[in-house]
Design a protein around this motif. Structure first.
Motif, PDB file in Angstrom:
ATOM      1  N   GLU A 114      31.562  34.663  74.997  1.00  0.00           N
ATOM      2  CA  GLU A 114      30.905  34.137  76.205  1.00  0.00           C
ATOM      3  C   GLU A 114      31.933  33.887  77.312  1.00  0.00           C
ATOM      4  O   GLU A 114      31.696  34.233  78.481  1.00  0.00           O
ATOM      5  CB  GLU A 114      30.176  32.835  75.868  1.00  0.00           C
ATOM      6  CG  GLU A 114      28.981  33.013  74.947  1.00  0.00           C
ATOM      7  CD  GLU A 114      28.385  31.696  74.499  1.00  0.00           C
ATOM      8  OE1 GLU A 114      28.945  30.630  74.892  1.00  0.00           O
ATOM      9  OE2 GLU A 114      27.364  31.703  73.782  1.00  0.00           O
ATOM     10  N   THR A 115      33.062  33.304  76.955  1.00  0.00           N
ATOM     11  CA  THR A 115      34.094  33.002  77.941  1.00  0.00           C
ATOM     12  C   THR A 115      34.745  34.279  78.467  1.00  0.00           C
ATOM     13  O   THR A 115      35.032  34.399  79.676  1.00  0.00           O
ATOM     14  CB  THR A 115      35.186  32.092  77.338  1.00  0.00           C
ATOM     15  OG1 THR A 115      34.561  30.966  76.735  1.00  0.00           O
ATOM     16  CG2 THR A 115      36.150  31.615  78.411  1.00  0.00           C
ATOM     17  N   MET A 116      34.983  35.258  77.598  1.00  0.00           N
ATOM     18  CA  MET A 116      35.609  36.519  78.025  1.00  0.00           C
ATOM     19  C   MET A 116      34.707  37.276  78.994  1.00  0.00           C
ATOM     20  O   MET A 116      35.190  37.924  79.934  1.00  0.00           O
ATOM     21  CB  MET A 116      35.942  37.382  76.807  1.00  0.00           C
ATOM     22  CG  MET A 116      37.134  36.847  76.007  1.00  0.00           C
ATOM     23  SD  MET A 116      37.738  37.963  74.707  1.00  0.00           S
ATOM     24  CE  MET A 116      36.394  37.899  73.541  1.00  0.00           C
ATOM     25  N   MET A 117      33.403  37.184  78.776  1.00  0.00           N
ATOM     26  CA  MET A 117      32.465  37.835  79.704  1.00  0.00           C
ATOM     27  C   MET A 117      32.475  37.134  81.060  1.00  0.00           C
ATOM     28  O   MET A 117      32.422  37.778  82.111  1.00  0.00           O
ATOM     29  CB  MET A 117      31.061  37.835  79.109  1.00  0.00           C
ATOM     30  CG  MET A 117      30.909  38.770  77.909  1.00  0.00           C
ATOM     31  SD  MET A 117      29.239  38.798  77.210  1.00  0.00           S
ATOM     32  CE  MET A 117      28.315  39.537  78.557  1.00  0.00           C
ATOM     33  N   GLU A 118      32.574  35.798  81.023  1.00  0.00           N
ATOM     34  CA  GLU A 118      32.643  35.035  82.269  1.00  0.00           C
ATOM     35  C   GLU A 118      33.907  35.382  83.051  1.00  0.00           C
ATOM     36  O   GLU A 118      33.890  35.464  84.293  1.00  0.00           O
ATOM     37  CB  GLU A 118      32.630  33.532  81.974  1.00  0.00           C
ATOM     38  CG  GLU A 118      31.317  33.007  81.428  1.00  0.00           C
ATOM     39  CD  GLU A 118      31.409  31.559  80.984  1.00  0.00           C
ATOM     40  OE1 GLU A 118      32.476  30.934  81.218  1.00  0.00           O
ATOM     41  OE2 GLU A 118      30.429  31.041  80.401  1.00  0.00           O
ATOM     42  N   LEU A 119      34.994  35.603  82.324  1.00  0.00           N
ATOM     43  CA  LEU A 119      36.272  35.925  82.961  1.00  0.00           C
ATOM     44  C   LEU A 119      36.412  37.410  83.289  1.00  0.00           C
ATOM     45  O   LEU A 119      37.388  37.821  83.919  1.00  0.00           O
ATOM     46  CB  LEU A 119      37.432  35.497  82.037  1.00  0.00           C
ATOM     47  CG  LEU A 119      37.567  34.006  81.745  1.00  0.00           C
ATOM     48  CD1 LEU A 119      38.643  33.757  80.697  1.00  0.00           C
ATOM     49  CD2 LEU A 119      37.897  33.232  83.026  1.00  0.00           C
ATOM     50  N   GLU A 120      35.435  38.203  82.838  1.00  0.00           N
ATOM     51  CA  GLU A 120      35.427  39.653  83.060  1.00  0.00           C
ATOM     52  C   GLU A 120      36.745  40.282  82.590  1.00  0.00           C
ATOM     53  O   GLU A 120      37.390  41.065  83.303  1.00  0.00           O
ATOM     54  CB  GLU A 120      35.191  39.973  84.548  1.00  0.00           C
ATOM     55  CG  GLU A 120      33.841  39.483  85.045  1.00  0.00           C
ATOM     56  CD  GLU A 120      33.595  39.824  86.504  1.00  0.00           C
ATOM     57  OE1 GLU A 120      34.569  40.211  87.187  1.00  0.00           O
ATOM     58  OE2 GLU A 120      32.445  39.737  86.947  1.00  0.00           O
ATOM     59  N   MET A 121      37.117  39.936  81.379  1.00  0.00           N
ATOM     60  CA  MET A 121      38.360  40.454  80.806  1.00  0.00           C
ATOM     61  C   MET A 121      38.227  41.932  80.463  1.00  0.00           C
ATOM     62  O   MET A 121      37.167  42.393  80.045  1.00  0.00           O
ATOM     63  CB  MET A 121      38.738  39.661  79.558  1.00  0.00           C
ATOM     64  CG  MET A 121      39.105  38.220  79.852  1.00  0.00           C
ATOM     65  SD  MET A 121      39.420  37.203  78.365  1.00  0.00           S
ATOM     66  CE  MET A 121      40.863  38.013  77.695  1.00  0.00           C
ATOM     67  N   THR A 122      39.313  42.668  80.631  1.00  0.00           N
ATOM     68  CA  THR A 122      39.318  44.101  80.342  1.00  0.00           C
ATOM     69  C   THR A 122      39.383  44.329  78.833  1.00  0.00           C
ATOM     70  O   THR A 122      39.703  43.415  78.063  1.00  0.00           O
ATOM     71  CB  THR A 122      40.527  44.788  80.993  1.00  0.00           C
ATOM     72  OG1 THR A 122      41.734  44.275  80.392  1.00  0.00           O
ATOM     73  CG2 THR A 122      40.555  44.515  82.495  1.00  0.00           C
TER      74      THR A 122
END
Length: 280
Positions: A114-122
């Motif tokens: 959930e957090t990685m999607m919020e941060l739009e991580m590659t």
């Protein structure tokens, strides 16, 4: 990337208690228990959730300090050692305890996702997180299993030691006279304990004579005879005279066949004969 790792770690630390509660609820929902077990589980629930939160916290700290993976491994090992012992003492089977691993993986990754999607991580950044988290989870399974097995083995060894100590009972018959009835086979470990316990108990009971009854010993070979001679010799050095009784016919035959020399050792047919002679 470093900043994103820290943000992931901070999120895990912030949510650790909530994650632990949701994980625990999901984990326990599939466990079949009796009413008594349910009451006990409810009493321990707060402590178990705290243990779960502490484990989840380790992953938040690992993300914050992702450049120091060895430190994270050491903390995981410490948690596993303590928790492995705790779960073993609770009587939870190892296979049941290891089922927790899947739930930790599920809920830690759910929060991270959930957090990685919020941060739009590659994809590259996500893979770096995977390379950090998954080895820690895998290592925790190994360490927990090893800790659990270690305490299981230690318990078995302690039980065996207690059993061996009970198998060397020096019983007082009268003032200064005691009897040691030996039953079963005498291996190297029992022979060592035989020496220690016989000397200790003879001194404690202030014995002058010890009747060593072998009526319950089925096999006497050169090793067993040598160990018995050593015990008798050690007892003589502390002023205790030993009388052997109860040698079975088949054992007597073996002793003669092996050429075992009993010269210098008092031998009587049975305990009654030895006792009567001492008090004649």
């Amino acid at each position: 990337m470093n900043n994103q790792m820290r943000l992931l770690g901070e999120k895990i630390l912030k949510q650790k208690d909530a994650i632990a509660k949701k994980l625990h609820k999901d984990r326990m929902s599939g466990v079949v228990m009796t009413e008594t077990e349910r009451v006990q589980a409810d009493k321990m629930e707060g402590h178990i959730i705290q243990i779960r939160a502490e484990f989840i916290e380790l992953f938040g700290e690992a993300l914050l300090n992702h450049e120091n993976k060895n430190e994270a491994m050491e903390k995981i090992e410490k948690w596993c050692k303590e928790t492995g012992e705790y779960f073993f003492k609770l009587g939870i089977p190892l296979d049941e305890a290891l089922m927790d691993a899947g739930y930790y993986r599920k809920y830690i990754w759910k929060d991270l996702e959930e957090t990685m999607m919020e941060l739009e991580m590659t994809a590259t950044e996500v893979i770096k997180v995977v390379y950090l988290i998954d080895p820690l989870l895998d290592h925790s399974i190994h360490c927990f299993s090893m800790a659990y097995v270690k305490f299981h083995q230690l318990t078995l060894e302690n039980a065996k030691q207690a059993f061996l100590e009970l198998s060397v009972p020096v019983v007082p018959l009268s003032k200064g006279v005691g009897i040691l009835p030996l039953i079963g086979n005498i291996d190297t470990e029992r022979a060592r304990l035989l020496m220690e316990e016989t000397l200790k108990q003879s001194a404690h009971l202030k014995l002058s004579h010890l009747i060593l009854d072998l009526s319950g010993v089925m096999i006497v070979d050169t090793m067993v005879a040598d160990q018995l001679f050593k015990v008798i010799e050690a007892l003589s050095l502390v002023g205790v005279k030993t009388i052997i009784t109860g040698i079975r016919p088949e054992v007597a035959q073996t002793i003669v066949t092996l050429g075992i020399n009993l010269n210098g050792i008092q031998v009587r047919a049975n305990v009654y004969q030895a006792f009567e002679e001492l008090h004649g």
